[in-house]
Design an enzyme around this catalytic site. Structure first.
Site: not given
Ligand code: NAI
Length: 708
Positions: A415, A436, A448, A486
């Protein structure tokens, strides 16, 4: 226009076929040709009845929406033109049977209701969706529909705008028979049955118009629902008003009331905004340097890395659209957690009637949980959704580049991070792109699509096309920090926090923006997304902040106390187990202490200032984005805000809203804020220029397209 309306004869029954592909819209000329056809039929003694049917894939799907815009410039109102034609059909001495397949929406249903009978295939749908464009039916729809379907159903359809199935339409009395098999054959058989019988005119059918007592209850309930569901939106109330006229006045007087209300809606800012949105959603799919002919990469299978909040949601979106998905996590526990959340979300979709159990079972079968990159060599697209950190993302992309086949697209859901930097860790930057999604990914319509400097046209075209299959509205944006949505949201939320620190109440701020029409206030939104997310980013980038530029600080202090928002049960508000919010006097007390210590003068701040501060911060940043070329057009920014940030559609999006207010006025207000609050309010040069030239953002985008 020789063939747009054809008459053929079938054993004493005339068949009038409308041929105006693709959707038989009631474009200029068509209604007149239907009129002529009816005249011919009435005069021809060899004809006993008529069938009116649409050629191609649908009956008349509606009015030509482009015509609405033209009407506001020419003061020519649609209904006035259609009305005599509909009366002429009703007055035809031979029964007219309208045969419906596909959709009969808006003007299409109004046309159908002027017939003496209606038959439809089971897959057909009928509706009066005009409210979705800020309008009401304008050709007798509010007068004929209650006469066929009763007042309650008419109110529901005209004020709610949702279509109904043929089966439901049969129950309501809108159609007279469901046809199995070939529609024309069924309609002809029906026409033979009714030929020679007196034909009922819809406008004279008053039996379903109800008693004043019954109607009062229906109108009161519908008005309350409309006000609650869509506060500030005028068209649903106008539709109810028009149906009131149907029950209280003779048909012709009721039609006059409908005409007045229709014209009022047509000339309203709300309708203009909603029509802008309608065309905007189509416009954003057009990318000047990626032509329609650009070849797309076939996508048959996908992998998602990370099964957290976003990865899980994205896997669901893909599975819902029929794609087999590999879902990868770091360990079994994380994978189990991710899958459990997906199952829980699906179960709640079944409970709410969104999906059937069988559909969900099939979707779950498509999601294959995995712990390694084995199998990634076969997929056409990978979407990465791991923690937000550049080092981790680069490591993952390096690995993806190694394991994925040449030609596979590598997408990141980041993001904030630079797509170019992520791409630099691969040997295929032209296949790297940002996708995104917004949270919850399985619900929010916005996507996006972030274009890196090397991203190829094929990869862009593929992602834009894929978004349609996923039921998303994709908007192509450039690679700047926070991309478009954002990046603008930062200043918007910053102002909300400044306002708290200057003395505005927390609820007063959220209420002012909800009053404007936002789905949620900016502080409550912070609590929902997690206040710690921004706090972490601010801590990381603190060294980049310009000294002397004011920064909000109370949210950081709340985080220091562990108040991260909904997830910790407390943020700007406090939350119970069900995450229902309540105001928290403790926060007001804490803030009062912090701002006193910081020496920030307190004052009374009205709702108007709250709205101007927050929205003009959005607009000013939006103008910069437009100027810098990170959004293709002003409308792209609008569509992002409507679909990803709960901006009210009837205001058209932030850039359209600013155009409506007048950029000169917006610019003057921003200059005032600049004087009062300093550097953060430096007006965007583009805004200044357009204000001085008395132009709009929409005109700027049009001019840009013309010179491109
Ligand atoms: P989250 O913390 O809920 O999930 C991330 C997951 O990635 C975790 O379950 C972790 O175990 C896993 N992970 C880490 N390293 C890994 C690897 N090497 N292989 C496989 N899995 C791995 O985070 P979230 O919120 O889902 O965010 C993920 C991405 O999406 C980030 O880049 C964030 O900026 C983006 N994003 C988040 C939004 C939100 O509202 N939470 C909205 C839009 C984008």
């Amino acid at each position: 226009m020789s063939d747009v309306v054809q008459i053929t004869k079938n054993n004493g029954v005339a068949v009038i076929t409308i041929n105006n592909p693709p959707v038989n819209a009631l474009s200029p000329g068509i209604p007149d040709r239907i009129f002529e056809a009816i005249e011919t039929i009435d005069k021809d003694d060899s004809i006993k009845a008529a069938v009116l049917i649409g050629g191609g894939r649908t009956f008349v799907a509606g009015a030509d929406i482009k015509e609405f815009g033209k009407m506001t410039s020419g003061k020519r109102v649609r209904g006035a033109g259609m009305m005599p034609i509909l009366l002429r059909i009703e007055d035809c001495r031979k029964p007219v049977v309208v045969a419906i397949h596909g959709t009969a929406f808006g003007g299409g249903l109004e046309l159908a209701m002027a017939g003496h009978y209606r038959v439809a295939v089971a897959s057909a749908q009928v509706g009066q969706p005009e409210v979705k464009l800020g309008l009401i039916p304008g050709a007798g729809g509010t007068q004929r529909l209650p006469r066929l379907a009763g007042v309650a159903a008419a109110v529901e359809m005209c004020a709610g705008g949702k279509p109904v199935s043929a089966e439901q339409a049969l129950k309501f009395g809108i159609i007279d028979r469901l046809i199995e098999g070939d529609l024309l054959t069924g309609a002809l058989a029906f026409a033979h049955e009714v030929a020679g019988r007196p034909a009922p005119k819809t406008r004279e059918r008053n039996a379903k118009l109800g008693t004043p007592e019954q109607n009062a209850v229906v109108f009161a309930a519908a008005s309350e629902t409309a006000r609650k569901k869509q506060p500030g939106v005028t068209a649903p109330l106008a539709a109810i008003q028009a149906i009131k006229a149907a029950v209280n006045l003779p048909f012709d007087k009721g039609c006059e009331v409908e005409q007045e209300l229709f014209a009022e809606c047509l000339f309203s800012d709300q309708s203009k905004a909603l029509i802008h949105v309608f065309f905007g959603e189509r416009e954003v799919a057009k990318i000047p340097d990626v032509s329609n002919e650009t070849s797309v990469i076939p996508i048959n299978s996908v992998a998602v890395v990370g099964a957290g909040t976003m990865g899980g949601g994205i896997a669901m979106v893909l599975a819902n659209a029929g794609f087999p998905v590999l879902l990868k996590e770091v360990d079994q526990a994380a994978l189990d957690r991710g899958i459990a959340t997906i199952q829980k979300n699906y179960a709640s979709s079944v409970k709410r009637g969104r999906f059937t159990q069988q559909f969900v079972v099939e979707c779950l079968k498509r999601i294959q949980p995995v712990l390694s990159f084995d199998g990634f060599s076969g997929v056409d697209l990978v979407i990465e959704a791991v923690f937000e950190g550049m080092a981790l993302k680069k490591e993952i992309f390096k690995e993806l580049d190694r394991v994925c086949k040449p030609g596979a697209i590598l997408a990141s859901n980041t993001s904030t991070l630079s797509i170019d930097e992520i791409a630099s860790s691969t040997a295929r930057p032209e296949f790297v792109i940002g996708t995104h999604f917004f949270s919850p990914a399985n619900i929010m319509r916005l996507l996006e699509v972030v274009r890196g400097k090397a991203t190829s046209e094929e990869v862009i075209a593929t992602c834009m096309q894929l978004s349609k299959k996923l039921g998303k509205v994709a908007v192509l944006v450039g690679n700047c920090t926070g991309f478009v949505g954002n990046r603008m949201f930062g200043p918007y939320r910053r102002e909300a926090q400044f306002l708290v620190e200057e003395g505005a109440g927390i609820e007063a701020i959220d209420n002012a923006l909800c009053g404007f029409g936002m789905a949620m206030g900016p502080l409550a939104t912070g609590d929902l997304a997690g206040l710690d997310v921004g706090w972490r980013i601010r801590k990381e980038y603190r060294h980049l902040q310009k000294p002397g530029v004011r920064q909000p600080f109370c949210e950081d202090k709340l985080c220091e106390l562990g108040r991260y928002g909904q997830k910790t049960g407390a943020g700007w508000y406090k939350y119970d187990e069900q995450r229902r919010s309540a105001s928290d006097p403790e926060v007001a007390r804490l803030v009062a202490g912090w701002v006193a210590e910081a020496g920030i003068p307190q004052r009374k701040i009205g709702a108007d200032e709250i709205v101007d501060r927050c929205l003009y911060a959005l607009v000013n940043e939006g103008a910069r984005i437009l100027e810098e070329g990170f959004a293709l057009r002003a409308v792209d920014i609008d569509i992002i805000y409507l679909n990803g940030y709960g901006f009210p559609a009837y205001r058209g999006g932030p850039m359209w809203y600013a155009d409506t207010v007048g950029l000169k006025k917006v610019y003057e207000r921003i200059r005032e804020f600049h004087k009062q609050h300093g550097e953060t309010w430096t007006p965007s040069p583009l805004l200044k220029q357009l204000a001085e030239q008395a132009k709009t953002f929409a005109e700027f985008s049009r001019d840009q397209r013309a010179t491109a």
